[in-house]
Design an enzyme around this catalytic site. Structure first.
Site, mmCIF file in Angstrom:
data_model
loop_
_atom_site.group_PDB
_atom_site.id
_atom_site.type_symbol
_atom_site.label_atom_id
_atom_site.label_comp_id
_atom_site.label_asym_id
_atom_site.label_seq_id
_atom_site.Cartn_x
_atom_site.Cartn_y
_atom_site.Cartn_z
ATOM 1 N N ASP A 147 0.819 -1.209 0.000
ATOM 2 C CA ASP A 147 0.000 0.000 0.000
ATOM 3 C C ASP A 147 0.857 1.266 0.000
ATOM 4 O O ASP A 147 2.085 1.221 0.065
ATOM 5 C CB ASP A 147 -0.950 -0.037 1.210
ATOM 6 C CG ASP A 147 -2.342 0.469 0.879
ATOM 7 O OD1 ASP A 147 -2.489 1.264 -0.063
ATOM 8 O OD2 ASP A 147 -3.303 0.064 1.580
ATOM 9 N N GLU A 180 -0.787 1.648 -5.200
ATOM 10 C CA GLU A 180 -0.286 3.024 -5.128
ATOM 11 C C GLU A 180 -1.367 4.034 -5.519
ATOM 12 O O GLU A 180 -1.121 5.235 -5.481
ATOM 13 C CB GLU A 180 0.967 3.102 -6.020
ATOM 14 C CG GLU A 180 1.716 4.400 -6.050
ATOM 15 C CD GLU A 180 1.236 5.317 -7.161
ATOM 16 O OE1 GLU A 180 1.650 6.484 -7.178
ATOM 17 O OE2 GLU A 180 0.428 4.865 -8.006
ATOM 18 N N TRP A 181 -2.549 3.537 -5.885
ATOM 19 C CA TRP A 181 -3.752 4.334 -6.170
ATOM 20 C C TRP A 181 -3.657 5.165 -7.451
ATOM 21 O O TRP A 181 -4.512 6.019 -7.702
ATOM 22 C CB TRP A 181 -4.120 5.256 -5.006
ATOM 23 C CG TRP A 181 -3.986 4.670 -3.649
ATOM 24 C CD1 TRP A 181 -4.219 3.374 -3.273
ATOM 25 C CD2 TRP A 181 -3.560 5.342 -2.460
ATOM 26 N NE1 TRP A 181 -3.973 3.202 -1.942
ATOM 27 C CE2 TRP A 181 -3.568 4.400 -1.402
ATOM 28 C CE3 TRP A 181 -3.187 6.655 -2.179
ATOM 29 C CZ2 TRP A 181 -3.211 4.724 -0.109
ATOM 30 C CZ3 TRP A 181 -2.824 6.989 -0.877
ATOM 31 C CH2 TRP A 181 -2.841 6.019 0.137
ATOM 32 N N GLY A 182 -2.609 4.942 -8.252
ATOM 33 C CA GLY A 182 -2.460 5.720 -9.479
ATOM 34 C C GLY A 182 -1.948 7.127 -9.271
ATOM 35 O O GLY A 182 -1.921 7.924 -10.221
ATOM 36 N N ASP A 183 -1.509 7.448 -8.055
ATOM 37 C CA ASP A 183 -1.087 8.820 -7.751
ATOM 38 C C ASP A 183 0.081 9.285 -8.613
ATOM 39 O O ASP A 183 0.178 10.457 -8.972
ATOM 40 C CB ASP A 183 -0.695 8.939 -6.271
ATOM 41 C CG ASP A 183 -1.896 9.034 -5.349
ATOM 42 O OD1 ASP A 183 -3.032 8.952 -5.856
ATOM 43 O OD2 ASP A 183 -1.701 9.193 -4.127
ATOM 44 N N ASN A 184 1.005 8.370 -8.914
ATOM 45 C CA ASN A 184 2.217 8.718 -9.658
ATOM 46 C C ASN A 184 2.291 8.021 -11.013
ATOM 47 O O ASN A 184 3.376 7.754 -11.515
ATOM 48 C CB ASN A 184 3.454 8.374 -8.823
ATOM 49 C CG ASN A 184 3.547 9.193 -7.553
ATOM 50 O OD1 ASN A 184 4.024 10.320 -7.549
ATOM 51 N ND2 ASN A 184 3.068 8.625 -6.444
ATOM 52 N N ASP A 202 -9.712 3.816 -3.895
ATOM 53 C CA ASP A 202 -10.483 2.628 -3.530
ATOM 54 C C ASP A 202 -11.874 2.602 -4.165
ATOM 55 O O ASP A 202 -12.511 3.643 -4.359
ATOM 56 C CB ASP A 202 -10.637 2.543 -2.013
ATOM 57 C CG ASP A 202 -9.335 2.207 -1.318
ATOM 58 O OD1 ASP A 202 -8.338 1.932 -2.012
ATOM 59 O OD2 ASP A 202 -9.308 2.230 -0.069
#
Length: 400
Positions: A147, A180-184, A202
């Site tokens: 995570d 990584e939630w697509g942040d980067n 999420d």
């Protein structure tokens, strides 16, 4: 203590030129994860019972293989920094639990985080990456979900590369699932690091909503679908766009559940169940064990679908498949039933990613709708009524 330090030094040296384990996730991974239904309310009996249910209900035979423990399994680190499971929740230890899951012909997954603390406030892996990977390998873990909480000041590329190298140096093949939630924009750099990467925040069990919290948001099925635009070219065997865990059986309607499952299959997302398998209704089991839908997801060509046409509230998605076959989904996003009168010959379908195309004026394809079993061919118009929040899912094969 000295032995632990020597092991860590050797591991770090071995990881200097490491690569992820190849041969894992040749098709999108399939399994179950504890978070959606249970959050932190987990223990070893739940995991054992879930493994039993996966076998008993035919889900293992349908292709699901990973039983993944999410956040909150953690106890404390000992004086040498070695992580241990919560002794009250997992009194037999993780090695015994892994052995039990393996005895069922399944694999065990575990969760950690790039930060010093996980999203649930438990010990993360920052500064202990090689040590944790060695521990997981000794336990017999097969899958690591990693995570992105408590990540302020960290480089995503650096943090995930470090854990990839740690897993490799530990010597046990473990699928590396990057959360990584697509942040980067991991799709741009993570192909050689992880076997899958999350593309969004999420998921939430609703059709088209956004649930905003103070520092993050959760997204309904349609919101996550829309965020996949432009990403399909980055996915393929061994490296998948992860649209998050499935919410099938978690409160949406049966039509919405079918559409959700079909779309995740079409876009070659990992199929990770999130419902309570021990009390699953038969209707939910039928959706999740539909071999035809799963076969579309697990197609060895590994190319995600794209939206090639929109007409009002209907969307048309196409997925090129191995052996010259195709899958086509017709999605009704709207709130009312939609009449479908689709002329195959009026639309030339061409895919820039696979370099595949269909000219229905020159070739006739037989089709079968995988939910209803109805069949036909492309020499005639496709006529149907599509319920709101529902999908038709067809598999096409050229006539010999």
């Amino acid at each position: 203590m000295k032995r632990a330090l020597i092991l860590l030094a050797l591991a770090a040296s071995a990881g200097a030129h490491a690569q992820k384990f190849e041969g894992l996730a040749a098709t999108p991974q399939m399994g179950w994860n504890s978070w959606n239904s249970f959050a932190c309310d987990i223990n070893e009996q739940l995991i054992r019972d879930t493994a039993d249910a996966m076998v008993k209900l035919g889900l293992k035979d349908a292709g699901y293989e990973y039983v993944n423990i999410d956040d909150c399994w953690h106890g404390k680190r000992d004086q040498d920094g070695v992580i241990h499971p919560n002794a009250e929740r997992f009194p037999s230890g993780m090695k015994a639990l892994a052995d039990y899951v393996h005895s069922k012909g399944l694999k065990l997954g575990i969760y950690s985080d790039v930060g010093a603390t996980t999203c649930g406030g438990h010990p993360g892996s920052r500064g202990h990456e090689y040590q944790d990977a060695i521990t997981y390998a000794r336990w017999g873990v097969d899958y690591v979900k990693y995570d992105w909480c408590d990540s302020k000041g960290l480089s995503a590329v650096g943090a995930y590369t470090t854990m990839r190298d740690a897993i490799r140096s530990a010597g046990r093949p473990m699928l590396f699932s990057m959360c990584e939630w697509g942040d980067n924009k991991p799709w741009e750099w993570a192909k050689d690091i992880g076997h899958s990467w999350r593309t969004t925040g999420d998921i939430y069990p609703c059709w088209d909503c956004e649930l905003n919290h103070d520092s993050f948001a959760r997204y309904g099925v349609m919101r996550i679908l829309d965020k996949q635009a432009g990403l399909r070219k980055y996915a393929g065997p061994g490296h998948w766009n992860d649209m998050d865990m499935l919410e099938v059986g978690m409160g949406m309607t049966e039509d919405e559940d079918r559409a959700h499952f079909a779309l995740w299959a079409m876009l070659a997302s990992p199929l990770i169940l999130g419902n309570d398998l021990r009390s699953m209704p038969e209707a939910t089991r039928r959706i999740l064990s539909n071999r035809d839908v799963i076969a579309i997801n697990q197609d060895k060509l590994g190319i995600p679908a794209w939206k090639f046409l929109s007409t009002g509230q209907l969307e048309y998605w196409a997925k090129p498949m191995a052996d010259g076959e195709w899958a086509v989904a017709v999605l009704n996003r709207g709130e009312q039933p939609a009449s479908l009168n689709y002329d195959w010959k009026a639309h030339f379908v061409s895919d820039d990613v696979s370099k595949r195309e269909i000219d229905f004026k020159k070739a006739v394809y037989n089709w079968r709708e995988v939910w209803s079993g109805k069949s036909g061919d492309t020499s005639r118009k496709l006529e149907a009524k599509v319920a709101p929040h529902s999908v038709l899912l067809l598999r096409l094969k050229a006539r010999g």
